[in-house]
Design an enzyme around this catalytic site. Sequence first.
Site, PDB file in Angstrom:
ATOM      1  N   HIS A  24       0.866  -1.202   0.000  1.00 13.38           N
ATOM      2  CA  HIS A  24       0.000   0.000   0.000  1.00 13.38           C
ATOM      3  C   HIS A  24       0.890   1.235   0.000  1.00 13.38           C
ATOM      4  O   HIS A  24       1.495   1.575   1.013  1.00 13.38           O
ATOM      5  CB  HIS A  24      -0.911   0.020   1.228  1.00 13.38           C
ATOM      6  CG  HIS A  24      -1.876   1.168   1.219  1.00 13.38           C
ATOM      7  ND1 HIS A  24      -3.224   0.995   1.411  1.00 13.38           N
ATOM      8  CD2 HIS A  24      -1.697   2.492   1.035  1.00 13.38           C
ATOM      9  CE1 HIS A  24      -3.829   2.162   1.342  1.00 13.38           C
ATOM     10  NE2 HIS A  24      -2.920   3.098   1.118  1.00 13.38           N
ATOM     11  N   HIS A  26       1.654   5.391  -1.722  1.00 11.54           N
ATOM     12  CA  HIS A  26       1.353   6.579  -2.543  1.00 11.54           C
ATOM     13  C   HIS A  26       2.662   7.136  -3.093  1.00 11.54           C
ATOM     14  O   HIS A  26       3.532   7.536  -2.309  1.00 11.54           O
ATOM     15  CB  HIS A  26       0.652   7.649  -1.705  1.00 11.54           C
ATOM     16  CG  HIS A  26      -0.645   7.177  -1.134  1.00 11.54           C
ATOM     17  ND1 HIS A  26      -1.849   7.339  -1.788  1.00 11.54           N
ATOM     18  CD2 HIS A  26      -0.932   6.502   0.010  1.00 11.54           C
ATOM     19  CE1 HIS A  26      -2.818   6.798  -1.061  1.00 11.54           C
ATOM     20  NE2 HIS A  26      -2.287   6.285   0.034  1.00 11.54           N
ATOM     21  N   LEU A  27       2.782   7.161  -4.414  1.00 10.63           N
ATOM     22  CA  LEU A  27       3.993   7.711  -5.045  1.00 10.63           C
ATOM     23  C   LEU A  27       3.765   9.106  -5.606  1.00 10.63           C
ATOM     24  O   LEU A  27       4.718   9.806  -5.919  1.00 10.63           O
ATOM     25  CB  LEU A  27       4.465   6.787  -6.179  1.00 10.63           C
ATOM     26  CG  LEU A  27       5.032   5.430  -5.756  1.00 10.63           C
ATOM     27  CD1 LEU A  27       5.232   4.540  -6.980  1.00 10.63           C
ATOM     28  CD2 LEU A  27       6.344   5.595  -5.004  1.00 10.63           C
ATOM     29  N   LYS A 110      -9.139  -0.095  -5.870  1.00 13.17           N
ATOM     30  CA  LYS A 110      -9.159   0.585  -4.574  1.00 13.17           C
ATOM     31  C   LYS A 110     -10.510   1.254  -4.336  1.00 13.17           C
ATOM     32  O   LYS A 110     -10.989   2.024  -5.167  1.00 13.17           O
ATOM     33  CB  LYS A 110      -8.044   1.636  -4.543  1.00 13.17           C
ATOM     34  CG  LYS A 110      -7.981   2.453  -3.259  1.00 13.17           C
ATOM     35  CD  LYS A 110      -7.630   1.599  -2.054  1.00 13.17           C
ATOM     36  CE  LYS A 110      -7.831   2.326  -0.740  1.00 13.17           C
ATOM     37  NZ  LYS A 110      -6.701   3.089  -0.297  1.00 13.17           N
ATOM     38  N   HIS A 147     -10.435   1.363   1.789  1.00 14.67           N
ATOM     39  CA  HIS A 147     -10.246   2.376   2.838  1.00 14.67           C
ATOM     40  C   HIS A 147     -11.495   2.279   3.717  1.00 14.67           C
ATOM     41  O   HIS A 147     -12.556   2.769   3.352  1.00 14.67           O
ATOM     42  CB  HIS A 147     -10.091   3.773   2.228  1.00 14.67           C
ATOM     43  CG  HIS A 147      -9.817   4.810   3.271  1.00 14.67           C
ATOM     44  ND1 HIS A 147      -8.632   5.500   3.350  1.00 14.67           N
ATOM     45  CD2 HIS A 147     -10.572   5.256   4.304  1.00 14.67           C
ATOM     46  CE1 HIS A 147      -8.669   6.323   4.383  1.00 14.67           C
ATOM     47  NE2 HIS A 147      -9.844   6.196   4.980  1.00 14.67           N
ATOM     48  N   HIS A 185      -4.640  -0.416   5.883  1.00 23.12           N
ATOM     49  CA  HIS A 185      -4.174   0.402   7.015  1.00 23.12           C
ATOM     50  C   HIS A 185      -5.125   0.334   8.224  1.00 23.12           C
ATOM     51  O   HIS A 185      -5.695   1.334   8.651  1.00 23.12           O
ATOM     52  CB  HIS A 185      -3.932   1.859   6.612  1.00 23.12           C
ATOM     53  CG  HIS A 185      -4.978   2.491   5.713  1.00 23.12           C
ATOM     54  ND1 HIS A 185      -6.311   2.489   6.008  1.00 23.12           N
ATOM     55  CD2 HIS A 185      -4.857   3.131   4.536  1.00 23.12           C
ATOM     56  CE1 HIS A 185      -6.958   3.108   5.048  1.00 23.12           C
ATOM     57  NE2 HIS A 185      -6.096   3.512   4.141  1.00 23.12           N
ATOM     58  N   ASP A 258       1.395   2.726   3.454  1.00 22.33           N
ATOM     59  CA  ASP A 258       0.572   3.925   3.251  1.00 22.33           C
ATOM     60  C   ASP A 258       1.441   5.183   3.295  1.00 22.33           C
ATOM     61  O   ASP A 258       0.951   6.266   3.645  1.00 22.33           O
ATOM     62  CB  ASP A 258      -0.568   4.015   4.272  1.00 22.33           C
ATOM     63  CG  ASP A 258      -1.679   4.956   3.810  1.00 22.33           C
ATOM     64  OD1 ASP A 258      -1.743   5.277   2.617  1.00 22.33           O
ATOM     65  OD2 ASP A 258      -2.477   5.386   4.664  1.00 22.33           O
ATOM     66  N   HIS A 262       3.316  14.689   1.374  1.00 20.91           N
ATOM     67  CA  HIS A 262       2.660  15.987   1.194  1.00 20.91           C
ATOM     68  C   HIS A 262       3.722  17.054   1.400  1.00 20.91           C
ATOM     69  O   HIS A 262       4.624  16.880   2.222  1.00 20.91           O
ATOM     70  CB  HIS A 262       1.551  16.197   2.234  1.00 20.91           C
ATOM     71  CG  HIS A 262       0.356  15.330   2.033  1.00 20.91           C
ATOM     72  ND1 HIS A 262      -0.682  15.665   1.210  1.00 20.91           N
ATOM     73  CD2 HIS A 262       0.041  14.119   2.544  1.00 20.91           C
ATOM     74  CE1 HIS A 262      -1.601  14.708   1.216  1.00 20.91           C
ATOM     75  NE2 HIS A 262      -1.179  13.758   2.022  1.00 20.91           N
TER      76      HIS A 262
HETATM   77  O1  DOR Z   1      -3.172   9.596   5.609  1.00 20.89           O
HETATM   78  C1  DOR Z   1      -3.517   9.270   4.478  1.00 20.89           C
HETATM   79  N1  DOR Z   1      -2.936   9.819   3.389  1.00 20.89           N
HETATM   80  N2  DOR Z   1      -4.495   8.394   4.344  1.00 20.89           N
HETATM   81  C2  DOR Z   1      -5.017   8.095   3.146  1.00 20.89           C
HETATM   82  O2  DOR Z   1      -5.915   7.313   3.090  1.00 20.89           O
HETATM   83  C3  DOR Z   1      -4.530   8.782   1.926  1.00 20.89           C
HETATM   84  C4  DOR Z   1      -3.190   9.289   2.090  1.00 20.89           C
HETATM   85  C5  DOR Z   1      -2.774  10.281   1.001  1.00 20.89           C
HETATM   86  O3  DOR Z   1      -3.028  10.004  -0.189  1.00 20.89           O
HETATM   87  O4  DOR Z   1      -2.201  11.309   1.327  1.00 20.89           O
HETATM   88 ZN    ZN Z   2      -3.322   5.135   1.366  1.00 24.65          ZN
END
Ligand code: DOR
Ligand code: ZN
Length: 355
Positions: A24, A26-27, A110, A147, A185, A258, A262
Amino acid sequence: MNSPDQANELTRQSLTLDQPDDWHLHLRDGDALATTVPHTAAQFARAIVMPNLKPPVTSLQAASEYRDRILSARPSGSEFDPLMTLYLTDSLAPNEVETAFNSGIVQAVKYYPAGATTNSDSGVSHMSAVMPVLERMAKIGMPLLIHGEVTDHEIDIFDREKVFIETLLEPLCRELPTLRVVLEHITTRYAVEFVNAAPANVAATITVHHLLFNRNHLLAGAVRPHYYCLPILKRSSHQEALIAAATSGNPKFFLGTDSAPHARHAKESDCGCAGIYTAASAIELYAEVFEDAGALDKLEGFASHYGPDFYGLPRNTNKITLEKKSWQMPSSFTLAQDELIPLRAGESIAWRLAK
Ligand code: DOR
Ligand code: ZN
């Protein structure tokens, strides 16, 4: 008193594992890939790549083009293999899903409840809207990655996972008992109990931040935005249940970071984003958790075996070695034009991946 096995682990200085995968991740896209892909590729052989881009990844073509951009961001010589997912919307067609699965490029779909988290506005409005797709997935054996949080504003944020399980997931699993489900998660003892009680086609991923932290880390004494993620950190009794599940040797629980980058300004804001960036030290942090629990011998199953077994993919044959040598996480990384604050920024990490 420690058992002989525990004593052994306490003095362990190095640990060799089959290479792990991240089930799991996020790139993001564009210039961010220059940061995120090398971090993950340094640790993991494969990763399930989340589709919550803007716009979301909703077709085989979009997934395939996204995969190519990820491959282009790999360091030279890296064989990192991104496993792609489609984003479930109310209008995603069953045939698109089946074609994507048969291509071998897309491994899973997803499910985001609309509005649950980052870039989830196009998510599922109601389970009934997506039943034809889910029925097709049950038929072809394609995993649904969930989710698991309700989004109703009247439901307390700390209860949203529990209420999702009771009101949506249990009925779904009753209606489609052969659907392969990964509850992503997980954050509560209710999720652990649900997955434990479910048949073998229902599994869960566990992040390292939900193993390391509870809501006091987020909220006691000060609000710490870099600990804000969704599902939100829960009380310590839930954290303990997650640690017990991850270190139990039960193949229903496996590694999914996960990790979610950001920009610093988007986290340190009066309306901060959810997401914790762990990709730069994930396996080392999991090793800390397993060592603390006296369960280093259970790390390889959780990190390297149960994920591929669930997905019906081969286990990795190459190895990694972790050494008990403390190192310092950089205080920040570059993320496109911005700054990215990783978990443990500027702090020490007890285990180190040998080069
Ligand atoms: O904390 C999170 N960030 N939970 C998620 O389900 C998505 C993820 C994100 O894409 O930033
Ligand atoms: Zn996620």
